[in-house]
Design an enzyme around this catalytic site. Structure first.
Site, PDB file in Angstrom:
ATOM      1  CE1 TYR A 167      12.329  89.817 -21.327  1.00 17.97           C
ATOM      2  CE2 TYR A 167      12.157  89.450 -23.746  1.00 17.97           C
ATOM      3  CZ  TYR A 167      12.006  88.911 -22.433  1.00 17.97           C
ATOM      4  OH  TYR A 167      11.652  87.619 -22.313  1.00 17.97           O
ATOM      5  CG  ASP A 196       7.095  96.308 -19.519  1.00 18.60           C
ATOM      6  OD1 ASP A 196       7.437  95.403 -20.422  1.00 18.60           O
ATOM      7  OD2 ASP A 196       6.980  96.003 -18.233  1.00 18.60           O
ATOM      8  CE  LYS A 222      12.063  92.250 -14.359  1.00 21.69           C
ATOM      9  NZ  LYS A 222      12.848  90.877 -14.231  1.00 21.69           N
TER      10      LYS A 222
HETATM   11  P1  KE4 Z   1       8.882  88.053 -17.067  1.00 20.81           P
HETATM   12  O1  KE4 Z   1       7.712  87.126 -17.879  1.00 20.81           O
HETATM   13  O2  KE4 Z   1      10.292  87.738 -17.180  1.00 20.81           O
HETATM   14  O3  KE4 Z   1       8.396  87.678 -15.729  1.00 20.81           O
HETATM   15  O4  KE4 Z   1       8.782  89.497 -17.375  1.00 20.81           O
HETATM   16  C1  KE4 Z   1       9.149  89.807 -18.630  1.00 20.81           C
HETATM   17  C2  KE4 Z   1       9.456  91.192 -18.709  1.00 20.81           C
HETATM   18  C3  KE4 Z   1       8.712  92.275 -19.121  1.00 20.81           C
HETATM   19  N1  KE4 Z   1       9.024  93.604 -19.081  1.00 20.81           N
HETATM   20  C4  KE4 Z   1      10.225  94.125 -18.872  1.00 20.81           C
HETATM   21  C5  KE4 Z   1      10.679  95.518 -18.859  1.00 20.81           C
HETATM   22  C6  KE4 Z   1      11.134  92.992 -18.420  1.00 20.81           C
HETATM   23  O5  KE4 Z   1      12.489  93.458 -17.815  1.00 20.81           O
HETATM   24  C7  KE4 Z   1      10.878  91.680 -18.362  1.00 20.81           C
HETATM   25  C8  KE4 Z   1      12.131  90.383 -17.941  1.00 20.81           C
HETATM   26  N2  KE4 Z   1      13.013  90.965 -17.519  1.00 20.81           N
HETATM   27  C9  KE4 Z   1      14.133  89.783 -17.706  1.00 20.81           C
HETATM   28  C10 KE4 Z   1      15.674  90.769 -17.555  1.00 20.81           C
HETATM   29  N3  KE4 Z   1      15.966  91.493 -18.573  1.00 20.81           N
HETATM   30  C11 KE4 Z   1      13.991  88.911 -16.985  1.00 20.81           C
HETATM   31  C12 KE4 Z   1      15.205  87.838 -16.746  1.00 20.81           C
HETATM   32  C13 KE4 Z   1      15.126  86.652 -17.736  1.00 20.81           C
HETATM   33  O6  KE4 Z   1      14.554  86.797 -18.802  1.00 20.81           O
HETATM   34  O7  KE4 Z   1      15.391  85.546 -17.174  1.00 20.81           O
END
Ligand code: KE4
Length: 432
Positions: free
Chosen positions: A145, A240, A268
């Site tokens: 993701y 990523d 994060k």
């Molecule tokens: P954000 O847009 O949520 O800050 O980051 C997206 C993203 C990009 N790349 C990786 C590897 C990620 O894990 C994420 C976001 N992770 C999720 C957890 N699986 C955030 C939690 C959520 O979506 O509420």
């Protein structure tokens, strides 16, 4: 099931003004049943909810709270910055200091652009790769993701080398056709995709350690194999590291595994709990980004001074205290050892994958090396286990397909509490 009437009432009320009652879908507990707990505060290892329950936190805001909640070094930096106003929309010294800090910590990054989320970082990184190479297609991996950008919400096409198909309404066929997907850890399919789309692939993007299908570890030679393939074909390799950055090592997974991508995306931990993302890489790539180059990307609150203060405090602490990583590794190893003992006692052999302070227990006895093998897990059993742990004051990610994140606030005593709860919750879930 412990009753949480106030959270339940708040969740019902939230439905009328917020889609699904939450601002991010996974928080709604749909994969595990029951309803989410509405939190009021957190400190160190603990979350406190509206009904007065306390939980030991193993999500830590999905990664950022590496030092536990309300870490003094971060709180102090934010409180110190607030009186100078919250945002200027003009360049500040802090942004240079943050950029220089990231360049000094992350091997692949010579120049970096701050944004406000991991999604912005990954969307921008592939735009740069497309602009730089003049090519349209990207390759991603099933189960990885990269945020909710259209190019990433793509399901695997029917055959291994067919084009992607939209994985969400609102994503157009036009967008989907430029995203190709391969199984994680499968270099042969990547080679097939590249051969079938010669000279058309701009970038390969992946989580160097996957955390969004549960934790999946790169096989020996997988990352290096992608590096060699990208070198040969002129493809931009993007790691990523939104989850793994600053968590698996000060320089992230690329430091841990010794493979350097052309670009990295970060999020994060980089913000210490504030909304921060970043993308960076080699100078010749990053100098394609406006206003230095033609690839447009912008953001009203990018490099926000409060967020930079929080992020710099977090990253500076981690740079100055590398012993944090040994501590996190030891704590997480003890959690896994305790779970394995519990499973032996119960005559089960569920798969546990771990790298550093990230881990997942899969309710399957098969090895989990990609999304298909992750999907052999018994998600109903996971749901029962999740709720049994929640009722024992242990807060886990509410999905089988997520990783857990350990913080330095987890003491040996709390680790033992987790292991005991794990034994009881496994028994309860299995005796259903
Ligand atoms: P954000 O847009 O949520 O800050 O980051 C997206 C993203 C990009 N790349 C990786 C590897 C990620 O894990 C994420 C976001 N992770 C999720 C957890 N699986 C955030 C939690 C959520 O979506 O509420």
């Amino acid at each position: 099931m412990l009753q949480a009437p106030i959270s339940n009432e708040l969740f019902q009320r939230a439905q009328s003004s917020i889609p699904g009652g939450v601002n991010s879908p996974v928080r709604a507990f749909r994969a595990v049943g029951g309803h989410p707990r509405f939190m009021v505060s957190a400190n160190g290892p603990y979350l406190y909810d509206e009904d007065g329950y306390r939980y030991i936190d193993f999500i830590n805001s999905w990664g950022p709270m590496l030092l536990g909640h309300a870490a003094e070094v971060v709180q102090e930096a934010v409180l110190k910055a607030i009186p100078d106003s919250l945002s200027f929309g003009a360049p500040t010294r802090k942004e240079i200091e943050m950029a220089e800090l990231i360049v000094s910590m992350v091997p692949s990054i010579e120049k970096v652009r701050m944004v406000n989320s991991g999604t912005e970082a990954t969307m921008s990184a592939i735009r740069v790769a497309r602009g730089y190479t003049g090519r349209d297609k990207i390759i991603k991996f099933e189960g990885c993701y990269h945020g909710h950008g259209d190019s990433f919400l793509i399901a695997a096409g029917s055959g291994a080398i067919t084009l992607g198909v939209p994985d969400s309404p609102g994503v157009t066929e036009g967008t989907a056709k430029d995203t190709l997907t391969a199984p994680y850890n499968n270099l042969e399919v990547v080679q097939t995709l590249v051969d079938a789309n010669k000279g058309q692939v701009a970038a390969i993007i992946l989580e160097p350690v996957a955390g969004n299908m549960g934790l999946v570890v790169p096989k020996e030679g997988f990352l290096q194999g992608l590096r060699s393939l990208c070198d040969k074909e002129g493809i931009v390799l993007i790691f990523d590291e939104v989850m793994t950055g600053f968590r698996l090592a000060p320089g992230g997974a690329q430091q841990l595994f010794g493979v350097t991508p052309d670009m990295s995306t970060l999020g994060k931990i980089i913000g210490g709990g504030m909304p921060v993302g970043a993308y960076g890489g080699k100078k010749d790539l990053m100098d394609y980004v406006a206003p230095a180059g033609p690839v447009y990307q912008a953001g009203t609150l990018s490099g926000n001074p409060i967020a930079m203060s929080a992020g710099m405090a977090m990253l500076t602490y981690l740079q100055e205290h590398p012993e944090v990583y040994t501590q996190l590794d030891n704590t997480t190893a003890s959690l896994v050892a305790g779970m394995q003992q519990n499973m032996q006692q119960l005559g089960r052999n569920y798969t546990i994958n771990r790298v550093g302070s990230m881990f997942s227990i899969f309710f399957t006895e098969q090895p989990v090396v990609d999304f298909d093998s992750a999907k052999t897990s018994d998600t109903a059993l996971f749901g029962r286990y999740f709720n049994a742990m929640l009722n024992r004051g242990i807060y886990l990610a509410p999905s089988q397909y997520e990783a857990l994140f350990v913080s330095t606030a987890i003491t040996d005593k709390l680790a033992a509490q987790y292991v005991q709860a794990n034994l009881e919750a496994l028994q309860e879930a299995l005796n259903h």
